[in-house]
Write a protein that holds these residues in place. Structure first.
Motif, mmCIF file in Angstrom:
data_model
loop_
_atom_site.group_PDB
_atom_site.id
_atom_site.type_symbol
_atom_site.label_atom_id
_atom_site.label_comp_id
_atom_site.label_asym_id
_atom_site.label_seq_id
_atom_site.Cartn_x
_atom_site.Cartn_y
_atom_site.Cartn_z
ATOM 1 N N MET A 70 24.981 27.289 44.890
ATOM 2 C CA MET A 70 24.192 28.124 44.003
ATOM 3 C C MET A 70 25.148 28.808 43.027
ATOM 4 N N PRO A 71 24.807 28.804 41.744
ATOM 5 C CA PRO A 71 25.698 29.437 40.762
ATOM 6 C C PRO A 71 25.742 30.951 40.963
ATOM 7 N N ALA A 72 26.853 31.535 40.575
ATOM 8 C CA ALA A 72 27.005 32.979 40.685
ATOM 9 C C ALA A 72 26.040 33.680 39.741
ATOM 10 N N SER A 73 25.623 34.860 40.151
ATOM 11 C CA SER A 73 24.763 35.699 39.324
ATOM 12 C C SER A 73 25.622 36.843 38.782
ATOM 13 N N ILE A 74 25.660 36.956 37.466
ATOM 14 C CA ILE A 74 26.486 37.967 36.804
ATOM 15 C C ILE A 74 25.572 38.849 35.959
ATOM 16 N N LEU A 75 25.680 40.163 36.159
ATOM 17 C CA LEU A 75 24.905 41.123 35.391
ATOM 18 C C LEU A 75 25.838 41.855 34.437
ATOM 19 N N VAL A 76 25.551 41.777 33.142
ATOM 20 C CA VAL A 76 26.326 42.460 32.114
ATOM 21 C C VAL A 76 25.501 43.662 31.656
ATOM 22 N N VAL A 77 26.108 44.860 31.761
ATOM 23 C CA VAL A 77 25.409 46.094 31.412
ATOM 24 C C VAL A 77 26.201 46.797 30.316
ATOM 25 N N ASP A 78 25.628 46.835 29.123
ATOM 26 C CA ASP A 78 26.282 47.485 27.987
ATOM 27 C C ASP A 78 25.212 47.828 26.969
ATOM 28 N N ASP A 79 25.343 48.982 26.333
ATOM 29 C CA ASP A 79 24.346 49.376 25.336
ATOM 30 C C ASP A 79 24.622 48.777 23.959
ATOM 31 N N ASP A 80 25.643 47.948 23.843
ATOM 32 C CA ASP A 80 25.959 47.248 22.596
ATOM 33 C C ASP A 80 25.541 45.779 22.738
ATOM 34 N N PRO A 81 24.409 45.400 22.126
ATOM 35 C CA PRO A 81 23.912 44.031 22.286
ATOM 36 C C PRO A 81 24.902 42.959 21.817
ATOM 37 N N LEU A 82 25.710 43.263 20.800
ATOM 38 C CA LEU A 82 26.697 42.284 20.336
ATOM 39 C C LEU A 82 27.776 42.034 21.388
ATOM 40 N N LEU A 83 28.205 43.095 22.062
ATOM 41 C CA LEU A 83 29.199 42.939 23.124
ATOM 42 C C LEU A 83 28.596 42.169 24.307
ATOM 43 N N VAL A 84 27.345 42.439 24.617
ATOM 44 C CA VAL A 84 26.659 41.696 25.686
ATOM 45 C C VAL A 84 26.657 40.206 25.366
ATOM 46 N N GLN A 85 26.320 39.853 24.117
ATOM 47 C CA GLN A 85 26.320 38.443 23.701
ATOM 48 C C GLN A 85 27.715 37.841 23.789
ATOM 49 N N MET A 86 28.715 38.594 23.360
ATOM 50 C CA MET A 86 30.086 38.100 23.386
ATOM 51 C C MET A 86 30.541 37.850 24.830
ATOM 52 N N ILE A 87 30.276 38.802 25.725
ATOM 53 C CA ILE A 87 30.648 38.632 27.131
ATOM 54 C C ILE A 87 29.872 37.461 27.735
ATOM 55 N N GLY A 88 28.608 37.356 27.417
ATOM 56 C CA GLY A 88 27.803 36.236 27.915
ATOM 57 C C GLY A 88 28.380 34.897 27.501
ATOM 58 N N ALA A 89 28.828 34.800 26.259
ATOM 59 C CA ALA A 89 29.429 33.548 25.781
ATOM 60 C C ALA A 89 30.749 33.260 26.506
ATOM 61 N N MET A 90 31.520 34.307 26.791
ATOM 62 C CA MET A 90 32.797 34.124 27.489
ATOM 63 C C MET A 90 32.604 33.630 28.921
ATOM 64 N N LEU A 91 31.490 34.029 29.531
ATOM 65 C CA LEU A 91 31.285 33.759 30.956
ATOM 66 C C LEU A 91 30.231 32.701 31.257
ATOM 67 N N ASP A 92 29.731 32.027 30.234
ATOM 68 C CA ASP A 92 28.585 31.134 30.437
ATOM 69 C C ASP A 92 28.838 30.007 31.428
ATOM 70 N N ARG A 93 30.064 29.588 31.635
ATOM 71 C CA ARG A 93 30.340 28.483 32.565
ATOM 72 C C ARG A 93 30.633 28.979 33.985
ATOM 73 N N ILE A 94 30.736 30.283 34.150
ATOM 74 C CA ILE A 94 31.074 30.825 35.463
ATOM 75 C C ILE A 94 29.828 31.061 36.308
#
Length: 144
Positions: free
Chosen positions: A1-25
């Motif tokens: 089962m793939p890992a579940s990662i929760l990104v919590v930030d009030d800056d939507p652009l940073l959330v998108q950037m972190i999501g793109a960095m971690l999409d394969r994890i």
């Protein structure tokens, strides 16, 4: 089962950037407030949380403390994402229950490596727990 990662930030652009960095994890979910993060966690506990230290509304420290106070959330890796370099803040973060701290500006390679390490540790812990819950091997009930 793939890992579940929760990104919590009030800056939507940073959330998108972190999501793109971690999409394969793993599978990425996100919240733009501490309150929304706690609601998401009530539905499904993640393996790893990347938590902004300074958000409007509930602070990252308050969110971390709330997560650690809930039964069953002791083994979730909580990584603070912050530009804060102050030793006092880091001590407060670890006292609140942080597992690790990642400093901004983010390095994609470093972020992926740290998150992947925490995912592997969480999966190993889960495996050990599952093994401990299973009855002893095929020797149970065997007569000699």
């Amino acid at each position: 089962m793939p890992a579940s990662i929760l990104v919590v930030d009030d800056d939507p652009l940073l959330v998108q950037m972190i999501g793109a960095m971690l999409d394969r994890i793993g599978r990425i979910r996100f919240a733009t407030s501490g309150e929304a993060a706690l609601q998401l966690m009530a539905q499904e506990a993640p393996d790893v949380i990347l938590l902004d230290a300074h958000m409007s509304g509930t602070s990252g420290l308050e969110v971390c403390t709330a997560i650690r106070s809930r039964h069953g959330h002791d083994d979730i890796a909580i990584l603070f994402v912050t530009a804060e370099l102050d030793d006092d803040f880091e001590a407060q973060a670890f006292a609140a229950g942080a597992t690790d701290i990642v400093h901004k500006p983010l390095s994609a390679a470093l972020l992926r490596a740290r998150v992947a390490t925490h995912v592997r540790l969480k999966q190993a812990l889960d495996s050990l727990r599952d093994s401990a819950r299973r009855p002893a091997g095929g020797d149970a009930g065997r007569r000699e």
